[in-house]
Write a protein that holds these residues in place. Structure first.
Motif, PDB file in Angstrom:
ATOM      1  N   HIS A 218     -19.918  55.436 -37.807  1.00 34.21           N
ATOM      2  CA  HIS A 218     -18.564  55.714 -38.288  1.00 34.21           C
ATOM      3  C   HIS A 218     -17.758  54.424 -38.416  1.00 34.21           C
ATOM      4  O   HIS A 218     -16.840  54.343 -39.235  1.00 34.21           O
ATOM      5  CB  HIS A 218     -17.859  56.725 -37.387  1.00 34.21           C
ATOM      6  CG  HIS A 218     -17.459  56.222 -36.047  1.00 34.21           C
ATOM      7  ND1 HIS A 218     -18.356  56.000 -35.023  1.00 34.21           N
ATOM      8  CD2 HIS A 218     -16.232  55.895 -35.546  1.00 34.21           C
ATOM      9  CE1 HIS A 218     -17.709  55.565 -33.951  1.00 34.21           C
ATOM     10  NE2 HIS A 218     -16.427  55.494 -34.241  1.00 34.21           N
ATOM     11  N   LYS A 219     -18.105  53.404 -37.647  1.00 31.29           N
ATOM     12  CA  LYS A 219     -17.428  52.111 -37.767  1.00 31.29           C
ATOM     13  C   LYS A 219     -17.908  51.354 -39.003  1.00 31.29           C
ATOM     14  O   LYS A 219     -17.116  50.684 -39.688  1.00 31.29           O
ATOM     15  CB  LYS A 219     -17.666  51.275 -36.509  1.00 31.29           C
ATOM     16  CG  LYS A 219     -17.021  51.831 -35.254  1.00 31.29           C
ATOM     17  CD  LYS A 219     -15.506  51.761 -35.340  1.00 31.29           C
ATOM     18  CE  LYS A 219     -14.842  52.153 -34.057  1.00 31.29           C
ATOM     19  NZ  LYS A 219     -13.364  52.104 -34.152  1.00 31.29           N
TER      20      LYS A 219
ATOM     21  N   SER B 171     -20.040  45.134 -44.098  1.00 30.23           N
ATOM     22  CA  SER B 171     -20.389  45.008 -42.679  1.00 30.23           C
ATOM     23  C   SER B 171     -21.547  44.041 -42.494  1.00 30.23           C
ATOM     24  O   SER B 171     -21.533  43.196 -41.581  1.00 30.23           O
ATOM     25  CB  SER B 171     -20.756  46.379 -42.114  1.00 30.23           C
ATOM     26  OG  SER B 171     -19.672  47.280 -42.201  1.00 30.23           O
TER      27      SER B 171
ATOM     28  N   ASN C  95     -11.791  47.952 -35.252  1.00 28.18           N
ATOM     29  CA  ASN C  95     -12.687  48.178 -36.370  1.00 28.18           C
ATOM     30  C   ASN C  95     -13.824  47.161 -36.291  1.00 28.18           C
ATOM     31  O   ASN C  95     -13.853  46.301 -35.401  1.00 28.18           O
ATOM     32  CB  ASN C  95     -11.940  48.121 -37.709  1.00 28.18           C
ATOM     33  CG  ASN C  95     -11.281  46.768 -37.951  1.00 28.18           C
ATOM     34  OD1 ASN C  95     -11.791  45.711 -37.573  1.00 28.18           O
ATOM     35  ND2 ASN C  95     -10.115  46.792 -38.600  1.00 28.18           N
TER      36      ASN C  95
ATOM     37  N   LYS D 180     -18.882  52.721 -41.695  1.00 25.31           N
ATOM     38  CA  LYS D 180     -18.336  53.428 -42.859  1.00 25.31           C
ATOM     39  C   LYS D 180     -16.958  52.912 -43.231  1.00 25.31           C
ATOM     40  O   LYS D 180     -16.577  52.915 -44.410  1.00 25.31           O
ATOM     41  CB  LYS D 180     -18.288  54.925 -42.555  1.00 25.31           C
ATOM     42  CG  LYS D 180     -17.971  55.796 -43.752  1.00 25.31           C
ATOM     43  CD  LYS D 180     -18.073  57.279 -43.379  1.00 25.31           C
ATOM     44  CE  LYS D 180     -17.794  58.158 -44.576  1.00 25.31           C
ATOM     45  NZ  LYS D 180     -17.911  59.611 -44.224  1.00 25.31           N
ATOM     46  N   GLU D 181     -16.179  52.453 -42.255  1.00 26.18           N
ATOM     47  CA  GLU D 181     -14.823  51.973 -42.516  1.00 26.18           C
ATOM     48  C   GLU D 181     -14.818  50.811 -43.506  1.00 26.18           C
ATOM     49  O   GLU D 181     -13.966  50.731 -44.393  1.00 26.18           O
ATOM     50  CB  GLU D 181     -14.163  51.539 -41.208  1.00 26.18           C
ATOM     51  CG  GLU D 181     -13.898  52.672 -40.226  1.00 26.18           C
ATOM     52  CD  GLU D 181     -13.430  52.167 -38.876  1.00 26.18           C
ATOM     53  OE1 GLU D 181     -13.295  50.930 -38.702  1.00 26.18           O
ATOM     54  OE2 GLU D 181     -13.193  53.002 -37.975  1.00 26.18           O
ATOM     55  N   LEU D 182     -15.763  49.888 -43.344  1.00 29.25           N
ATOM     56  CA  LEU D 182     -15.822  48.698 -44.195  1.00 29.25           C
ATOM     57  C   LEU D 182     -16.867  48.831 -45.289  1.00 29.25           C
ATOM     58  O   LEU D 182     -16.770  48.190 -46.332  1.00 29.25           O
ATOM     59  CB  LEU D 182     -16.114  47.461 -43.334  1.00 29.25           C
ATOM     60  CG  LEU D 182     -16.113  46.101 -44.017  1.00 29.25           C
ATOM     61  CD1 LEU D 182     -14.736  45.819 -44.648  1.00 29.25           C
ATOM     62  CD2 LEU D 182     -16.476  44.996 -43.027  1.00 29.25           C
TER      63      LEU D 182
END
Length: 273
Positions: A42-43, A52, A21, A45-47
Motif C-alpha cells: 500500500h506504500k 518507488s 510515505n 502504491k502511493e508513489l
C-alpha cells in the motif's frame, strides 16, 4: 565479540513508521544509516512502482522483503481466483523492487470451516509457486499468533508453516519468523531448527505486559518479555544470516517523529537483539 556491534543487517519494516510515505521512509533510513527496508504494497502504491524503484535505487537502499501476499481463502471460486491473481501481481512487484522474498499472511477462513481454509491456503501456494519461481521470488509463509486466526491467518504455528514449506524446495517456499507471533510456542526452538535453510525473514519487536491491544500493541525491543537474542541466535544457527526487520504496530510509536523512532530502533536493536 558478538557480531551485533553494528547495524549492517538492520531493516526498517515500513509499518513501524506508518505515517511516513515511501519517500520519507527512504530518506529517514538514509539519514539514520539503516541499509535495509521492508516494503508494504500500500506504500508502494502511493508513489507507484517505477517511482518507488527509482527512489530506492538512488538512495542505495536494499529491500529485505515485500509485504504482503496471501489472504488466499475465499467464499467463492471467483474470489479465490482474484486473490491468486493479486498474489501474482505481488510477485511481479517484489521482483521489480529487487527483493526475492514475498511475505505471505495466509488469510482467515471465510466461514467457520478453518480446516477448509487451511486447505485453500495449501492449494493456493501450490498454484503460486511456479509463477513466483519464474520471477526468482521465494514465498515466505509467516505464521501469526493464534489470536489472529479469525481475522488474518489460519496458519498459527511454526510447525504448520514448516509442514507447508517442506512440500517445496528451499529456494521456492520458506518461513518468516516474527518473534511477536511465535515467542510463546513451547516447540519454537525445535521448529526453528527444523526450518534450517528455509528461513526467509526474521522480524523483531516485543510483547508488552499488559498487552494494550491485539493488533496495535507491539512494543519496541526491550519493552516486553520476548527472549529476542536467544531467538535470533537460534535463527542464525538454522542458517539465516539475512536482514532483520523491525516491525511494530503501535499508535504511540506511529505518532512519534520518525527520526526519533529510527534512532531508538537502532539503540534497542544493538542492546537487545
Amino acid at each position: 565479540m558478538d557480531q551485533f556491534q553494528n547495524i549492517e543487517r538492520l531493516s526498517l519494516n515500513q509499518i513501524t513508521t506508518e505515517k511516513w510515505n515511501i519517500r520519507e521512509a527512504v530518506d529517514g533510513c538514509a539519514r539514520a544509516g539503516i541499509p535495509w527496508i521492508g516494503l508494504w504494497r500500500h506504500k508502494i502504491k502511493e508513489l507507484g512502482l517505477p517511482g518507488s524503484k527509482r527512489l530506492l535505487r538512488d538512495a542505495g537502499l536494499k529491500v529485505s522483503s515485500l509485504c504482503r501476499g496471501g489472504m488466499f481463502p475465499a467464499a467463492t471460486a471467483t474470489e479465490r481466483q482474484k486473490r491468486l491473481d493479486d498474489n501474482r501481481r505481488a510477485v511481479e512487484e517484489a521482483a521489480e523492487l529487487g527483493t526475492d522474498v514475498l511475505v505471505l499472511v495466509c488469510g482467515p477462513a471465510p466461514d467457520r470451516d478453518i480446516g477448509a481454509a487451511r486447505k485453500m491456503v495449501e492449494e493456493s501456494i501450490g498454484e503460486l509457486v511456479p509463477y513466483a519461481k519464474s520471477y526468482g521470488v521465494k514465498l515466505g509463509i509467516e505464521p501469526l499468533h493464534p489470536m489472529y486466526a479469525a481475522e488474518r491467518c489460519v496458519i498459527v504455528t511454526m510447525e504448520e508453516a514448516n509442514t507447508l514449506a517442506e512440500q517445496y524446495q528451499p529456494d521456492e517456499v520458506g518461513v518468516v519468523v516474527d518473534v511477536f507471533h511465535v515467542w510463546w510456542d513451547r516447540n519454537l526452538y525445535k521448529q526453528i531448527s527444523r526450518a534450517k535453510d528455509r528461513i526467509l525473514g526474521f522480524h523483531v519487536s516485543d510483547w508488552i505486559v499488559p498487552t494494550p491491544d491485539l493488533l496495535m500493541g507491539r512494543g519496541m525491543m526491550g519493552d516486553g518479555v520476548i527472549e529476542l537474542r536467544k531467538i535470533r541466535k537460534a535463527v542464525e544457527a538454522a542458517g539465516y544470516d539475512g536482514p532483520i526487520e523491525v516491525e511494530i504496530f503501535n499508535h504511540d510509536i506511529w505518532n512519534t517523529p520518525g527520526d526519533q523512532v529510527l534512532e531508538l530502533m537502532k539503540e534497542r536493536y544493538l542492546e537487545h537483539c
